[in-house]
Design a protein around this motif. Sequence first.
Motif, PDB file in Angstrom:
ATOM      1  N   MET A  68       0.847  -1.199   0.000  1.00  0.00           N
ATOM      2  CA  MET A  68       0.000   0.000   0.000  1.00  0.00           C
ATOM      3  C   MET A  68       0.879   1.245   0.000  1.00  0.00           C
ATOM      4  N   LEU A  69       0.542   2.216  -0.829  1.00  0.00           N
ATOM      5  CA  LEU A  69       1.322   3.450  -0.901  1.00  0.00           C
ATOM      6  C   LEU A  69       1.075   4.309   0.341  1.00  0.00           C
ATOM      7  N   PRO A  70       2.120   4.964   0.863  1.00  0.00           N
ATOM      8  CA  PRO A  70       1.930   5.831   2.028  1.00  0.00           C
ATOM      9  C   PRO A  70       1.219   7.129   1.647  1.00  0.00           C
ATOM     10  N   LYS A  71       0.305   7.555   2.471  1.00  0.00           N
ATOM     11  CA  LYS A  71      -0.445   8.784   2.200  1.00  0.00           C
ATOM     12  C   LYS A  71       0.458  10.022   2.261  1.00  0.00           C
ATOM     13  N   SER A  72       1.583   9.889   2.916  1.00  0.00           N
ATOM     14  CA  SER A  72       2.486  11.033   3.098  1.00  0.00           C
ATOM     15  C   SER A  72       3.020  11.569   1.776  1.00  0.00           C
ATOM     16  N   LEU A 103       5.167   7.699 -10.622  1.00  0.00           N
ATOM     17  CA  LEU A 103       4.141   6.791 -10.091  1.00  0.00           C
ATOM     18  C   LEU A 103       3.154   6.500 -11.217  1.00  0.00           C
ATOM     19  N   ASP A 104       3.228   5.320 -11.768  1.00  0.00           N
ATOM     20  CA  ASP A 104       2.371   4.948 -12.891  1.00  0.00           C
ATOM     21  C   ASP A 104       1.238   4.075 -12.361  1.00  0.00           C
ATOM     22  N   LEU A 139       1.321   0.195 -11.118  1.00  0.00           N
ATOM     23  CA  LEU A 139       0.936  -0.161  -9.754  1.00  0.00           C
ATOM     24  C   LEU A 139      -0.106  -1.272  -9.768  1.00  0.00           C
ATOM     25  N   TRP A 140      -1.056  -1.191 -10.697  1.00  0.00           N
ATOM     26  CA  TRP A 140      -2.123  -2.181 -10.761  1.00  0.00           C
ATOM     27  C   TRP A 140      -1.595  -3.536 -11.249  1.00  0.00           C
ATOM     28  N   VAL A 190      -7.941   7.215  -8.544  1.00  0.00           N
ATOM     29  CA  VAL A 190      -7.385   5.854  -8.559  1.00  0.00           C
ATOM     30  C   VAL A 190      -6.197   5.759  -7.603  1.00  0.00           C
ATOM     31  N   LEU A 191      -5.341   6.782  -7.599  1.00  0.00           N
ATOM     32  CA  LEU A 191      -4.196   6.792  -6.691  1.00  0.00           C
ATOM     33  C   LEU A 191      -4.656   6.731  -5.237  1.00  0.00           C
TER      34      LEU A 191
END
Length: 248
Positions: free
Chosen positions: A1-5, A164-165, A169-170, A229-230
Motif C-alpha cells: 500500500m502506498l503511504p499517504k504522506s 508513479l504509474d 501499480l495495478w 485511482v491513486l
Amino acid sequence: MLPKSILEHTLVLDIETVSAAASYAELSPTMQKLWALKAEALQRRLAEEEKMTAADYYPEKAGIYAEFGKIVCITVGVFTKNEEGQYKLRLKSFYGDDEKVLLQDFSAMLSKYFQRRGQQYVCGHNIKEFDMPYICRRMIVQGLPLPAPLQIYGKKPWELHHFLDSMTLWKFGDYKAYTSLKLLCGLFGIPTPKDDIDGSQVGRSYWEDGDLDRIEVYCKKDVFATAQVLLRFMLEDPLALIFESADG
C-alpha cells in the motif's frame, strides 16, 4: 500500500496529443514517405480488409507517435488538504496551438516546483510508456532543454521511482496486460472521464471542430480520475476528493 504522506508531494499529469498536421496531404514529401513506412509496419498484422491507406491511417494513429504528432494539452494536479482534512486536487492546464509555448510553460512550472527528485513524484496512467517519453521527445523536437525531473537518459527502471504509474501499480509485477484508466474507474466506482469524448476523438475535436476547450476539459477529467485511482491504492475514499481549478 502506498503511504499517504507522498500525496502532497505528488504531481498528477495527463497529456492530449493530435497528429502534427490536419491531414497526410499537408505533410512534407519526406514525412509522407516516413509515415507511409510507419503505417505499413503498424498494419502488418491486420487482416487485408482491415488495412487502410497511409493517408487514411494518418488522422487515426499519427497522434500516438511523438515523431508524427504534437501535444495540445498538458494538465497537472496537486493535492492539498482543507480544514476538514479532505483531500483537494488543484488543477491547471497548459494548452494551445503552439506546442513550444505550452511545453516552455510546463517546463518552467516543473523547474520551479518539482526539483527534489526522490522526494517528489509525478503520477499518471501509463506515463512511463506514453506521457513522459512523449513529452521528452517533443521537447527535443522543439529545441527545449529537459527540466530536472525529465532528465532520464540512461536511467534504469528502478531509478525512475519518482514516476508513479497507476497502470504499473495495478500490474503488481504482471507485465502481460494493459489495463485502461476507464476499466479501473469502473472497477472502483469512479465516474469515467470518458463521458464526453475519448482519446480516439481528440484529433477530430482539434482539427475538425477547433475545440481546444473541450479537449482541455477532457484532460482535466483524466487527471482527476487518475488522482482518485491513486487514492484507492492508499485505501482512501476516491469519491471524497474535491476538484479545484487553478486556471484563470
